[in-house]
Motif scaffolding. Structure first.
Motif, PDB file in Angstrom:
ATOM      1  N   LEU A  67       0.842  -1.195   0.000  1.00 35.14           N
ATOM      2  CA  LEU A  67       0.000   0.000   0.000  1.00 35.14           C
ATOM      3  C   LEU A  67       0.875   1.243   0.000  1.00 35.14           C
ATOM      4  O   LEU A  67       1.714   1.421   0.868  1.00 35.14           O
ATOM      5  CB  LEU A  67      -0.888  -0.027   1.248  1.00 35.14           C
ATOM      6  CG  LEU A  67      -1.767   1.189   1.488  1.00 35.14           C
ATOM      7  CD1 LEU A  67      -2.698   1.419   0.328  1.00 35.14           C
ATOM      8  CD2 LEU A  67      -2.561   0.985   2.752  1.00 35.14           C
ATOM      9  N   LEU A 114      -3.513   4.895  -2.535  1.00 37.79           N
ATOM     10  CA  LEU A 114      -4.599   5.379  -1.697  1.00 37.79           C
ATOM     11  C   LEU A 114      -5.284   6.571  -2.347  1.00 37.79           C
ATOM     12  O   LEU A 114      -6.510   6.689  -2.364  1.00 37.79           O
ATOM     13  CB  LEU A 114      -4.029   5.774  -0.336  1.00 37.79           C
ATOM     14  CG  LEU A 114      -5.042   5.741   0.794  1.00 37.79           C
ATOM     15  CD1 LEU A 114      -5.600   4.349   0.966  1.00 37.79           C
ATOM     16  CD2 LEU A 114      -4.401   6.232   2.070  1.00 37.79           C
ATOM     17  N   LEU A 115      -4.447   7.447  -2.934  1.00 37.50           N
ATOM     18  CA  LEU A 115      -4.990   8.605  -3.630  1.00 37.50           C
ATOM     19  C   LEU A 115      -5.839   8.141  -4.807  1.00 37.50           C
ATOM     20  O   LEU A 115      -6.926   8.691  -5.077  1.00 37.50           O
ATOM     21  CB  LEU A 115      -3.847   9.499  -4.107  1.00 37.50           C
ATOM     22  CG  LEU A 115      -4.263  10.914  -4.493  1.00 37.50           C
ATOM     23  CD1 LEU A 115      -4.793  11.649  -3.283  1.00 37.50           C
ATOM     24  CD2 LEU A 115      -3.094  11.665  -5.103  1.00 37.50           C
ATOM     25  N   ILE A 170      -6.405  -4.742   2.676  1.00 41.09           N
ATOM     26  CA  ILE A 170      -5.229  -3.881   2.570  1.00 41.09           C
ATOM     27  C   ILE A 170      -5.619  -2.412   2.709  1.00 41.09           C
ATOM     28  O   ILE A 170      -4.970  -1.649   3.397  1.00 41.09           O
ATOM     29  CB  ILE A 170      -4.529  -4.100   1.207  1.00 41.09           C
ATOM     30  CG1 ILE A 170      -4.099  -5.566   1.074  1.00 41.09           C
ATOM     31  CG2 ILE A 170      -3.307  -3.189   1.075  1.00 41.09           C
ATOM     32  CD1 ILE A 170      -3.540  -5.912  -0.268  1.00 41.09           C
ATOM     33  N   TYR A 171      -6.733  -2.038   2.067  1.00 35.17           N
ATOM     34  CA  TYR A 171      -7.047  -0.604   1.993  1.00 35.17           C
ATOM     35  C   TYR A 171      -7.962  -0.117   3.110  1.00 35.17           C
ATOM     36  O   TYR A 171      -8.145   1.066   3.286  1.00 35.17           O
ATOM     37  CB  TYR A 171      -7.666  -0.283   0.625  1.00 35.17           C
ATOM     38  CG  TYR A 171      -6.682  -0.474  -0.490  1.00 35.17           C
ATOM     39  CD1 TYR A 171      -5.880   0.587  -0.890  1.00 35.17           C
ATOM     40  CD2 TYR A 171      -6.520  -1.697  -1.089  1.00 35.17           C
ATOM     41  CE1 TYR A 171      -4.939   0.404  -1.887  1.00 35.17           C
ATOM     42  CE2 TYR A 171      -5.586  -1.883  -2.085  1.00 35.17           C
ATOM     43  CZ  TYR A 171      -4.795  -0.831  -2.481  1.00 35.17           C
ATOM     44  OH  TYR A 171      -3.876  -1.007  -3.459  1.00 35.17           O
ATOM     45  N   HIS A 172      -8.570  -1.044   3.844  1.00 31.68           N
ATOM     46  CA  HIS A 172      -9.400  -0.694   5.003  1.00 31.68           C
ATOM     47  C   HIS A 172     -10.415   0.388   4.676  1.00 31.68           C
ATOM     48  O   HIS A 172     -10.523   1.385   5.383  1.00 31.68           O
ATOM     49  CB  HIS A 172      -8.533  -0.238   6.180  1.00 31.68           C
ATOM     50  CG  HIS A 172      -7.521  -1.259   6.578  1.00 31.68           C
ATOM     51  ND1 HIS A 172      -7.862  -2.399   7.264  1.00 31.68           N
ATOM     52  CD2 HIS A 172      -6.194  -1.319   6.356  1.00 31.68           C
ATOM     53  CE1 HIS A 172      -6.769  -3.114   7.453  1.00 31.68           C
ATOM     54  NE2 HIS A 172      -5.757  -2.497   6.914  1.00 31.68           N
ATOM     55  N   PHE A 181      -7.901   6.195   9.600  1.00 33.44           N
ATOM     56  CA  PHE A 181      -8.449   4.857   9.815  1.00 33.44           C
ATOM     57  C   PHE A 181      -7.927   3.834   8.807  1.00 33.44           C
ATOM     58  O   PHE A 181      -8.098   2.648   8.996  1.00 33.44           O
ATOM     59  CB  PHE A 181      -9.976   4.887   9.710  1.00 33.44           C
ATOM     60  CG  PHE A 181     -10.618   5.783  10.710  1.00 33.44           C
ATOM     61  CD1 PHE A 181     -10.677   5.411  12.043  1.00 33.44           C
ATOM     62  CD2 PHE A 181     -11.148   6.998  10.334  1.00 33.44           C
ATOM     63  CE1 PHE A 181     -11.267   6.242  12.974  1.00 33.44           C
ATOM     64  CE2 PHE A 181     -11.734   7.826  11.258  1.00 33.44           C
ATOM     65  CZ  PHE A 181     -11.789   7.458  12.590  1.00 33.44           C
ATOM     66  N   GLY A 182      -7.369   4.286   7.715  1.00 32.41           N
ATOM     67  CA  GLY A 182      -7.032   3.362   6.643  1.00 32.41           C
ATOM     68  C   GLY A 182      -5.735   2.617   6.868  1.00 32.41           C
ATOM     69  O   GLY A 182      -5.433   1.674   6.151  1.00 32.41           O
TER      70      GLY A 182
END
Lengths: 510, 593
Positions: free
Chosen positions: A212, A217-218, A279-281, B590-591
């Motif tokens: 990650l 994430l972006l 992985i990305y929650h 939180f991620g």
């Protein structure tokens, strides 16, 4: 080229303007142009539906139940492709079912508009866009069809172009969704930068072995926001309450019934397939967005005077339920989300179509001025009642099942936030009864006739009534015997095995 | 048993409800068809009764929901057969009575269709073999009640009352739904027969919570505290609908649910205590509210709440004898309450008012109605030998027998109040001077023969059914040698309580409303405390006001919340940017980056 479903729609989208032009030149009457183009749309969508059914039978025979259509001679992950699995098939089936009745309805509905040819061409193109986006096997194809859908939708919202309201709404829709789409495109390009491929299966395969990073994430955030504008996540939903009332009612039905759900579909596809939640929650964040979305939608809908605007806000709330089911990530919850796409398409589509007839008869969208009209026109009032009861989750109508599944899914997630979420959703359902029953049902059906309604003497248009009743019948039948839809939903729910199969089917054993 | 009776007893009325609109061109046809359908359904339901005594009960199941693995099925046991018989039997009588009662209303298609749907829904509810199926019929019943209460939709009060019933019961249903979800997730099944075994492994705390949530549905449906506010307003519907709601369908569904889930949750003592105390408190509060109501149907509505409270108390005692007592009282109540409502309906139909101040002295005008109403009232007040005496006595007896003295005392006080308000209603309506309103009436049209038949049948039921305790016991527990172990001296105590309750309740009612030696208004105005008490009761302990202010608060909040939606494009675009920032912050927090 694009599977015979999309090809058929394309061919009809091209031939409708030709036929419309010829009709205009050959016959002096506008009616013939409208009927010919309308019938062509109906036939086109009907044929596409037939091919979709053939595809359904074809898929059942395949070992992995995924059909891959290469768009170029080169095989993925390099080139574009279409893939058809049950998830796509289910959403496409929903879209075609709704658009079939919308097309039937439109034949009579567009009587008052100037340019029926343009209307039906755009409608066909919008359906094509939805089906293409749903079947896309790579992000490029997805984006192209997505834009096709959005563009047709902008024009359709502005179809009553002599009114300022429509122009303003369409402009707002255009600016917001263009911004959203470009954000999504940026996210897609980031993904391409990291993985080196646009093929969805290829992206999944590469991301599996990638740690990650902030860039990924972006990309995720940009994709959620980008598709979330069309998918009406609060606070990106603000185009919707303007666009829905301004558009012709048949288009409101399409927008609310399936266009915003396509946004929901893309998010379901991207979040479950591409961005692995372990992985990305994103689960908690989607839960948060879902709760905000449903609550805002319901609270805003409570005090609306314009019936179409009220239904538009209730669509926002219903999208919240879909995202809530997605965020639970349990088999039942996801099944509930998918099933809710179908139920909302039928229920809200029906509500908009029925209300559209009443509005066309009375000539106003104000709820108080429409008072009692559903009782005067019983043949519209009864399906409208069925629609709103289904939307507020009353058994034995189909909307109940998806809400039940989403609630069970949330409880199945077995963590406190989701159980609280389930309570909030139930609170929202009760809140939604506040406007569905106390406003729409009570005012439109039970209350005494308003002066405007008393004056209305026209008869209900036949084709429009038929399409409304057909949708009502679907809601009742699916409600009593949900197995017919659930059998497909069961095969469409994204699970880890299904994702593995998806990669295997597209990339082959390599 | 008639072929496929467990299915057909509810499918026939449901299909009948769908056919009624097709026959709408002739009123007589619709009426005849509905009566035939209702009695056919009742015949199917009653034909199941002998099945109870056979060794094996046949069960059919069909796959229905592939995702939850739910199979549509019917459950055949004494409880379901009994409830199905009550629902279809009382339903058939109500529909027969409707022919005369609704003879002038133009909305007959809608009326009969909904009535059949109502009866079919209730029968389907009690025959359902699993929670999901039960929930569906549960909502069907709620929906029918909404449409039937709001049947006279040309009146704002009726429209409002109908929707109020719908939304208040939906609050309870939300609780039931989440209870259902918890039950399914923790045990993996929703089938009643499997659930009783499946819950044995699960945590007691979870079981209690689940049980309370499921019982929340019953609170809404059976109009128990605190979700009772819809029932008094539900009087806006036709009297036949009230009779059906109170005697056979709707409110009985909650008692049925409590009794049906009893084997599942009875391991939890908290659940049992909660059920019995909710019942006892409701019984008491409803009885006190009935003391001051002026509307005859409202008095009857409160009395229903009160009697349902008794049944809940009996379920919560936690023994099989308690369940038996609750079902026995349910049967008595079904008969006498249907009788009271239909008799009251005759009067309302004839003189056109529900206000008891506008009645008075009607016993000479409607002698037959008076006699049948009297029988019903005696049953309600628990006067021997009518059925209410036996069944209510049994409940109080069981509370003493199991050592719940608090419940016993509260129930006994309620019994006194019950006697008081019943006789108050009787005296105000039938005895004394005729009111100005009645005197002014030029023409009182008398009830027809189809209205009398159900009254007489039910009155006979009131007299007979109390003596059938042992037959009913045999029916409810056909395979076990089950006896009610009641010590002799307890019987004596119970008879004393009943007798005292009658005396203590009857004397003030007689003085206040029959002899009129003391004026009730004077008592109310005698001190500020009695006046405050009167206001408290008249406003139903302010529950209604509280809910209204809550809903107004939500409405006002929604109104002010609209300001956040400016409709200005620049603000909307700003939201996209803000969303971006918020999501980035959220994901970083939180991620797990």
């Amino acid at each position: 080229m694009f599977t015979n479903i999309i090809d058929t729609l394309f061919i009809y989208a091209i031939s409708i303007p030709v036929a419309g032009y010829l009709c205009k030149k050959l016959f002096k009457k506008d009616d013939i142009e409208r009927i010919v183009t309308g019938l062509l749309t109906l036939i086109g969508i009907g044929l596409a539906f037939f091919y979709l059914y053939a595809m359904y039978r074809h898929l059942q025979g395949l070992p992995l139940m995924i059909h891959v259509e290469h768009l170029l001679e080169v095989s993925p992950p390099v080139a574009s492709c279409l893939e058809i699995d049950f998830l796509g098939l289910f959403v496409a089936g929903t879209a075609l079912t709704l658009s079939l009745f919308v097309a039937l309805y439109s034949i009579q509905y567009v009587k008052e508009y100037e340019n029926p040819t343009a209307y039906f061409t755009l409608l066909t193109l919008m359906v094509t866009g939805i089906i293409g986006a749903v079947f896309a096997g790579d992000l490029f194809t997805l984006f192209v069809f997505w834009e096709l859908m959005s563009l047709s939708a902008y024009f359709l919202v502005a179809f009553k172009k002599h009114t300022w309201e429509a122009i303003e709404a369409s402009f707002k829709y255009l600016v917001m969704c263009a911004a959203g789409n470009l954000t999504a495109l940026y996210g897609i390009s980031l993904l391409y930068g990291v993985t080196g491929t646009l093929n969805i299966a290829g992206v999944i395969y590469t991301l599996k072995n990638t740690a990650l990073t902030p860039v990924l994430l972006l990309a995720l955030i940009m994709i959620v926001i980008g598709f979330g504008v069309e998918g009406s996540i609060v606070p990106l939903h603000t185009w919707l309450p303007d666009a829905h009332p301004a558009a012709p009612s048949s288009i409101s039905a399409m927008l609310s019934g399936i266009v915003i759900e396509t946004g929901g579909y893309v998010l379901i596809r991207m979040l479950t397939y591409v961005f692995d939640p372990t992985i990305y929650h994103w689960q908690m964040i989607m839960l948060f967005l879902a709760i905000i979305t449903m609550t805002t939608g319901n609270i805003m809908a409570l005090r609306q005077e314009d019936v179409k605007r009220l239904l538009a806000y209730s669509s926002v709330a219903q999208m919240g339920y879909i995202y809530f089911g997605l965020s639970t990530l349990t088999g039942t919850g996801l099944a509930g989300s998918l099933f809710h796409i179908f139920n909302h398409a039928m229920g809200k589509g029906l509500a908009f179509l029925a209300v559209g007839i009443l509005i066309a008869l009375a000539g106003t969208r104000n709820i108080d001025e429409l008072s009692g009209i559903g009782r005067k026109y019983k043949f519209i009032g009864v399906p409208l009642t069925i629609a709103i009861l289904s939307l507020c989750g009353t058994p034995p109508l189909s909307g109940f099942w998806s809400e039940l599944f989403i609630i069970i899914g949330a409880v199945e997630a077995k963590t406190t936030p989701f159980i609280i979420g389930a309570l909030i959703m139930l609170f929202n359902v009760v809140l939604s009864i506040g406007y569905y029953m106390f406003v729409v049902f009570k005012k439109l059906i039970w209350n005494p006739y308003s002066p405007t309604v008393e004056k209305v003497t026209e008869r209900t248009p036949v084709l429009m009534t038929i399409s409304v009743w057909a949708l009502a019948l679907i809601i009742v039948i699916v409600g009593i015997y949900p197995k017919i839809v659930l059998d497909i939903v069961k095969l469409a729910v994204p699970t880890s095995e299904r994702i593995a199969e998806y990669i295997a089917a597209i990339l082959g054993s390599s | 048993m008639l072929p496929h009776a467990p299915w057909l007893s509810w499918i026939i009325p449901l299909v009948g409800a769908a056919i009624v609109p097709l026959l709408s061109f002739r009123r007589r046809l619709v009426e005849a068809f509905s009566v035939i359908v209702a009695f056919t359904a009742a015949a199917f339901a009653f034909s199941m009764i002998p099945e109870v005594f056979k060794a094996e009960l046949p069960v059919e199941k069909h796959i229905w929901l592939p995702i939850l693995n739910v199979k549509a099925g019917v459950i055949l046991d004494p409880l379901s057969i009994f409830m199905a018989s009550v629902a279809t039997g009382i339903g058939a009588l109500c529909i027969l009575y409707s022919i005369a009662y609704m003879s002038e209303h133009p909305g007959y298609t809608r009326y009969y269709s909904l009535m059949l749907l109502f009866v079919g829904g209730m029968t389907g509810l009690v025959m359902a073999s699993n929670m999901v199926q039960l929930y569906i019929f549960w909502e069907v019943v709620g929906l029918c009640s909404c449409f039937l209460i709001g049947f006279y939709y040309d009146q704002e009060k009726a429209r409002h009352a109908g929707l109020k019933a719908f939304i208040v019961t939906r609050v309870g249903d939300a609780s039931l739904m989440i209870g259902l979800a918890l039950l399914y997730v923790s045990t993996g099944t929703v089938d009643f027969l499997q659930l009783a075994n499946a819950v044995k492994g699960i945590d007691m705390g979870l079981l209690t919570i689940t049980g309370l949530l499921v019982f929340g549905g019953a609170i809404g449906k059976s109009a128990q505290v605190p979700l009772f506010v819809w029932l008094p307003d539900a009087m806006e519907g036709p009297s036949t609908v009230s009779a059906l709601i109170h005697a056979a369908t709707m409110v009985k569904a909650g008692v049925y649910l409590a009794a049906r889930t009893f084997p599942i949750f009875s391991a939890s003592t908290t659940w049992l205590l909660f059920v019995s105390w909710i019942g006892a408190i409701t019984a008491f509060m409803a009885a006190t509210m009935a003391m001051v109501s002026k509307d005859i149907k409202r008095v009857l509505a409160y009395s229903t709440m009160s009697q349902i409270g008794y049944m809940m108390t009996a379920v919560g005692i936690g023994t099989m004898a308690g369940i038996f007592a609750s079902q026995f009282h349910l049967m008595s109540h079904a008969i006498f309450k249907a009788l009271l409502f239909l008799a009251a309906g005759c009067i309302i139909h004839s003189i056109g008012t529900r206000n008891m101040d506008e009645m008075g002295g009607l016993k000479d005008v409607f002698p037959l109605v008076y006699i049948t109403f009297l029988i019903g009232a005696f049953s309600l007040a628990g006067i021997p030998p009518f059925n209410g005496f036996w069944s209510k006595g049994l409940i109080i007896l069981e509370t003493i027998n199991e050592g719940f003295y608090g419940l016993a005392i509260l129930s006994s006080i309620t019994a006194i109040i019950t006697v008081f308000y019943t006789f108050r209603m009787l005296f105000l309506t039938f005895h004394g001077e005729k009111s100005e309103y009645v005197k002014k009436l030029k023409h009182i049209h008398m009830p027809g023969i189809t209205m009398y038949i159900p009254l007489l049948v039910l009155a006979a039921g009131c007299i007979i059914s109390g003596f059938l305790e042992h037959n009913f016991l045999e029916f409810m527990f056909p395979h076990e040698s089950f006896h009610l172990h009641i010590p002799e001296n307890l019987m004596l105590i119970e008879y004393t309580i009943s007798f005292l309750a009658i005396v203590i309740g009857l004397v003030p009612a007689y003085l206040l409303y029959f002899r009129k030696t003391i004026s009730p208004e004077k008592i109310v105005k005698s001190s500020s405390i009695t006046y405050a008490l009167y206001k408290l009761l008249e406003n139903g302990y302010f529950f209604d006001k509280f809910y209204y202010s809550l809903s107004y608060a939500v409405r006002d909040f929604a109104q002010s919340f609209r300001k956040t939606h400016t409709g200005v494009l620049s603000n909307n675009m700003l939201a996209i940017v803000a969303m971006m920032i918020i999501l980035i912050i959220l994901f970083i927090t939180f991620g797990g980056v």
